[in-house]
Motif scaffolding. Structure first.
Motif, PDB file in Angstrom:
ATOM      1  N   TYR A 141       6.445   8.182  17.916  1.00  0.00           N
ATOM      2  CA  TYR A 141       5.121   8.646  17.524  1.00  0.00           C
ATOM      3  C   TYR A 141       4.018   7.775  18.113  1.00  0.00           C
ATOM      4  CZ  TYR A 141       8.235  10.689  14.019  1.00  0.00           C
ATOM      5  OH  TYR A 141       9.263  11.335  13.387  1.00  0.00           O
ATOM      6  N   SER A 142       2.888   8.405  18.361  1.00  0.00           N
ATOM      7  CA  SER A 142       1.771   7.673  18.964  1.00  0.00           C
ATOM      8  C   SER A 142       0.620   7.449  17.996  1.00  0.00           C
ATOM      9  CB  SER A 142       1.241   8.441  20.193  1.00  0.00           C
ATOM     10  OG  SER A 142       0.826   9.743  19.825  1.00  0.00           O
ATOM     11  N   GLY A 143       0.751   7.932  16.767  1.00  0.00           N
ATOM     12  CA  GLY A 143      -0.333   7.831  15.795  1.00  0.00           C
ATOM     13  C   GLY A 143      -0.691   6.396  15.441  1.00  0.00           C
ATOM     14  N   LYS A 144      -1.991   6.129  15.292  1.00  0.00           N
ATOM     15  CA  LYS A 144      -2.461   4.785  14.974  1.00  0.00           C
ATOM     16  C   LYS A 144      -3.227   4.722  13.646  1.00  0.00           C
ATOM     17  CE  LYS A 144      -2.954   3.518  19.861  1.00  0.00           C
ATOM     18  NZ  LYS A 144      -3.890   3.033  20.917  1.00  0.00           N
ATOM     19  N   LYS A 145      -3.531   5.879  13.067  1.00  0.00           N
ATOM     20  CA  LYS A 145      -4.397   5.899  11.893  1.00  0.00           C
ATOM     21  C   LYS A 145      -3.652   6.152  10.590  1.00  0.00           C
ATOM     22  CE  LYS A 145      -8.502   7.335  14.477  1.00  0.00           C
ATOM     23  NZ  LYS A 145      -9.597   8.346  14.607  1.00  0.00           N
ATOM     24  N   LYS A 146      -2.427   6.667  10.671  1.00  0.00           N
ATOM     25  CA  LYS A 146      -1.668   6.935   9.453  1.00  0.00           C
ATOM     26  C   LYS A 146      -0.178   6.948   9.780  1.00  0.00           C
ATOM     27  CE  LYS A 146      -1.994  11.990   9.873  1.00  0.00           C
ATOM     28  NZ  LYS A 146      -0.562  12.269   9.977  1.00  0.00           N
ATOM     29  N   PRO A 147       0.670   6.729   8.771  1.00  0.00           N
ATOM     30  CA  PRO A 147       2.110   6.752   9.028  1.00  0.00           C
ATOM     31  C   PRO A 147       2.571   8.129   9.484  1.00  0.00           C
ATOM     32  CG  PRO A 147       1.646   6.582   6.666  1.00  0.00           C
ATOM     33  CD  PRO A 147       0.354   6.394   7.368  1.00  0.00           C
ATOM     34  N   ALA A 148       3.517   8.131  10.408  1.00  0.00           N
ATOM     35  CA  ALA A 148       4.009   9.380  10.982  1.00  0.00           C
ATOM     36  C   ALA A 148       4.912  10.110  10.000  1.00  0.00           C
ATOM     37  CB  ALA A 148       4.765   9.090  12.275  1.00  0.00           C
ATOM     38  N   GLN A 149       4.790  11.418   9.991  1.00  0.00           N
ATOM     39  CA  GLN A 149       5.699  12.271   9.232  1.00  0.00           C
ATOM     40  C   GLN A 149       6.671  12.937  10.192  1.00  0.00           C
ATOM     41  OE1 GLN A 149       2.919  14.841   7.139  1.00  0.00           O
ATOM     42  NE2 GLN A 149       2.851  13.438   5.395  1.00  0.00           N
ATOM     43  N   GLU A 150       7.762  13.441   9.629  1.00  0.00           N
ATOM     44  CA  GLU A 150       8.836  13.986  10.461  1.00  0.00           C
ATOM     45  C   GLU A 150       8.381  15.154  11.336  1.00  0.00           C
ATOM     46  OE1 GLU A 150      10.912  12.003   6.965  1.00  0.00           O
ATOM     47  OE2 GLU A 150       9.045  13.097   7.345  1.00  0.00           O
ATOM     48  N   GLY A 151       7.407  15.897  10.886  1.00  0.00           N
ATOM     49  CA  GLY A 151       6.960  17.062  11.635  1.00  0.00           C
ATOM     50  C   GLY A 151       5.843  16.791  12.618  1.00  0.00           C
ATOM     51  N   ASP A 152       5.413  15.548  12.735  1.00  0.00           N
ATOM     52  CA  ASP A 152       4.321  15.213  13.655  1.00  0.00           C
ATOM     53  C   ASP A 152       4.766  15.359  15.111  1.00  0.00           C
ATOM     54  OD1 ASP A 152       2.785  14.650  11.480  1.00  0.00           O
ATOM     55  OD2 ASP A 152       2.739  12.477  11.762  1.00  0.00           O
ATOM     56  N   ALA A 153       3.766  15.501  15.991  1.00  0.00           N
ATOM     57  CA  ALA A 153       4.055  15.564  17.421  1.00  0.00           C
ATOM     58  C   ALA A 153       4.750  14.286  17.868  1.00  0.00           C
ATOM     59  CB  ALA A 153       2.760  15.759  18.204  1.00  0.00           C
ATOM     60  N   VAL A 154       5.700  14.440  18.762  1.00  0.00           N
ATOM     61  CA  VAL A 154       6.487  13.281  19.219  1.00  0.00           C
ATOM     62  C   VAL A 154       6.159  12.949  20.669  1.00  0.00           C
ATOM     63  CG1 VAL A 154       8.379  13.567  17.601  1.00  0.00           C
ATOM     64  CG2 VAL A 154       8.425  14.807  19.769  1.00  0.00           C
ATOM     65  N   GLU A 155       6.207  11.654  20.933  1.00  0.00           N
ATOM     66  CA  GLU A 155       5.956  11.121  22.272  1.00  0.00           C
ATOM     67  C   GLU A 155       6.809   9.870  22.423  1.00  0.00           C
ATOM     68  OE1 GLU A 155       2.304   8.880  24.420  1.00  0.00           O
ATOM     69  OE2 GLU A 155       1.744  10.722  23.369  1.00  0.00           O
ATOM     70  N   PRO A 156       8.116  10.050  22.652  1.00  0.00           N
ATOM     71  CA  PRO A 156       9.023   8.896  22.686  1.00  0.00           C
ATOM     72  C   PRO A 156       8.586   7.844  23.691  1.00  0.00           C
ATOM     73  CG  PRO A 156      10.070  10.845  23.621  1.00  0.00           C
ATOM     74  CD  PRO A 156       8.806  11.305  22.978  1.00  0.00           C
ATOM     75  N   TYR A 157       8.632   6.583  23.278  1.00  0.00           N
ATOM     76  CA  TYR A 157       8.170   5.512  24.157  1.00  0.00           C
ATOM     77  C   TYR A 157       9.254   4.494  24.464  1.00  0.00           C
ATOM     78  CZ  TYR A 157       7.194   3.364  19.548  1.00  0.00           C
ATOM     79  OH  TYR A 157       7.283   2.904  18.254  1.00  0.00           O
ATOM     80  N   THR A 158      10.508   4.825  24.163  1.00  0.00           N
ATOM     81  CA  THR A 158      11.644   4.063  24.675  1.00  0.00           C
ATOM     82  C   THR A 158      12.626   5.056  25.272  1.00  0.00           C
ATOM     83  OG1 THR A 158      13.085   4.130  22.720  1.00  0.00           O
ATOM     84  CG2 THR A 158      11.367   2.415  22.774  1.00  0.00           C
ATOM     85  N   LEU A 159      13.440   4.586  26.206  1.00  0.00           N
ATOM     86  CA  LEU A 159      14.414   5.469  26.843  1.00  0.00           C
ATOM     87  C   LEU A 159      15.467   5.943  25.851  1.00  0.00           C
ATOM     88  CD1 LEU A 159      14.923   3.609  30.245  1.00  0.00           C
ATOM     89  CD2 LEU A 159      13.621   5.703  29.823  1.00  0.00           C
TER      90      LEU A 159
END
Length: 377
Positions: A141-159
């Motif tokens: 997750y890329s969100g910075k303002k609130k904790p991510a929920q399971e249904g949020d948009a995903v943007e994986p940042y590790t392989l």
């Protein structure tokens, strides 16, 4: 049928790893299963198990089967429960197997994770397993303002997270697969090598050097955590509550502490009696311009003294290393909302947050196995 035989039969793929060994102990000590098969390419004597884990692995209900789950025939044999290779009588199958070594290529992670996981899931569907649990990844997750929920948009940042997300998508396509996906926070506990143990290694190094531990970013970067026992409890919870937890669900597994870099730095500073400081926004921003070079500098700084400490303590072979990668110094928030698992399925976290005592347990366990140097105070 005896009460013992009425307990579920459990197949644990990748069962000699960090989570797997704790899950085996959890099932054995709690008398929760009638039979447990551990499948792994690494045999237990080579897996750095501690004494209590070895005892659990030697319990009569536990069976070890050596297998390379990347191989189709080996994977099929891992499931079979009769001599004629016709039946696979398992209630629950837990997939903990994946390529997780640091600093591998995209191709290595993909090959060691995606076909393996999909192949195992297809076998679970074929043999009508009551519940298949896929342990996934939460670096999404890329969100910075609130904790991510399971249904949020995903943007994986590790392989690893990229590959795990690909597995999640493929699981949805497998007919008759009754499955649940768990995305854990940073997992810690005895035997952990890559969760919070790198902090312990840094503590030992900077105590040895007599220097202040300098950290990138700032103390409010979210690094949410969960103790390995609660990961095991969550796995079992979604297995035995299939009426309440429907197939295809995805759950975060995290404690309620909302752990930050500052929290972890305080624990390590207290445990090793060292000082630390965050280098600030300007230096962190400069480091971010070339994280690969920053990681290389960190390794040049940390690897020699770690080798020196180990050698002076008579440690010739240890799986522990301070090796830094771009991914683990990126400063990304790992900030998870655990509401869904907690409130929708009545799951309760038993270990509220990382503490000095819990991290010292990890340290003492490694010291007792001569894998971590003794820290004299």
């Amino acid at each position: 049928m005896s009460k013992s035989n009425e307990r579920p039969r459990v197949l644990i793929l990748g069962g000699c790893g960090f989570i797997g060994r704790h899950l085996v102990s959890y099932l054995v000590n709690g008398e929760l299963a009638s039979h447990v098969r551990i499948v792994d390419k690494v045999p237990p004597p080579m897996a750095w198990l501690n004494q209590s884990q070895l005892e659990a692995f030697n319990n009569p209900i536990v069976e070890f089967k050596s297998a390379n789950l990347l191989n189709t025939v080996s994977r099929e044999n891992a499931f079979y429960t009769d001599e004629n290779n016709k039946a696979a009588n398992w209630d629950f199958v837990i997939n903990l197997a994946a390529e997780t070594k640091h600093n591998q290529t995209r191709a290595v992670y993909e090959q060691g994770t995606v076909p393996l996981s999909i192949g195992c899931a297809e076998l679970a569907a074929k043999h009508k397993v009551k519940r298949y649990v896929e342990l996934s990844d939460s670096h999404l997750y890329s969100g910075k303002k609130k904790p991510a929920q399971e249904g949020d948009a995903v943007e994986p940042y590790t392989l690893i997270a990229e590959c795990k997300l690909e597995v999640e998508k493929e699981l949805q396509k497998i007919d008759q697969l009754n499955y649940v996906v768990l995305r854990p926070a940073i997992i810690y506990g005895t035997g952990d090598r890559v969760g919070l143990t790198p902090w312990l290694i840094l503590g030992a190094i900077y105590r040895h050097l007599g220097e202040t531990l300098q950290l990138l970013w700032h103390n409010e970067v979210h690094n949410n955590t969960v103790h390995v026992i609660d990961v095991c409890r969550a796995i079992w919870h979604v297995c035995i509550n299939s009426n309440q937890v429907s197939s295809g669900q995805v759950f975060h597994v995290s404690d309620d502490a909302d752990t930050t870099l500052g929290d972890l730095a305080e624990i390590i500073a207290d445990l090793f009696e060292i000082k630390y400081k965050f280098v600030g926004k300007m230096l962190s921003t400069l480091a971010k311009l070339d994280l690969k070079a920053t990681a290389e500098d960190a390794n040049d700084k940390h690897l020699p003294p770690w080798a020196e400490i180990c050698q002076s303590n008579g440690i010739s072979n240890t799986p522990l290393s301070p090796y830094a990668t771009v991914e683990n110094i990126s400063g990304r928030n790992l900030w998870l909302d655990n509401f869904k698992l907690r409130d929708e399925t009545n799951f309760e976290i038993s270990v509220p947050k990382p503490t000095i005592r819990l991290l010292k347990e990890v340290l003492d366990d490694f010291v007792s196995m001569n894998l971590f140097p003794t820290i004299n105070k």
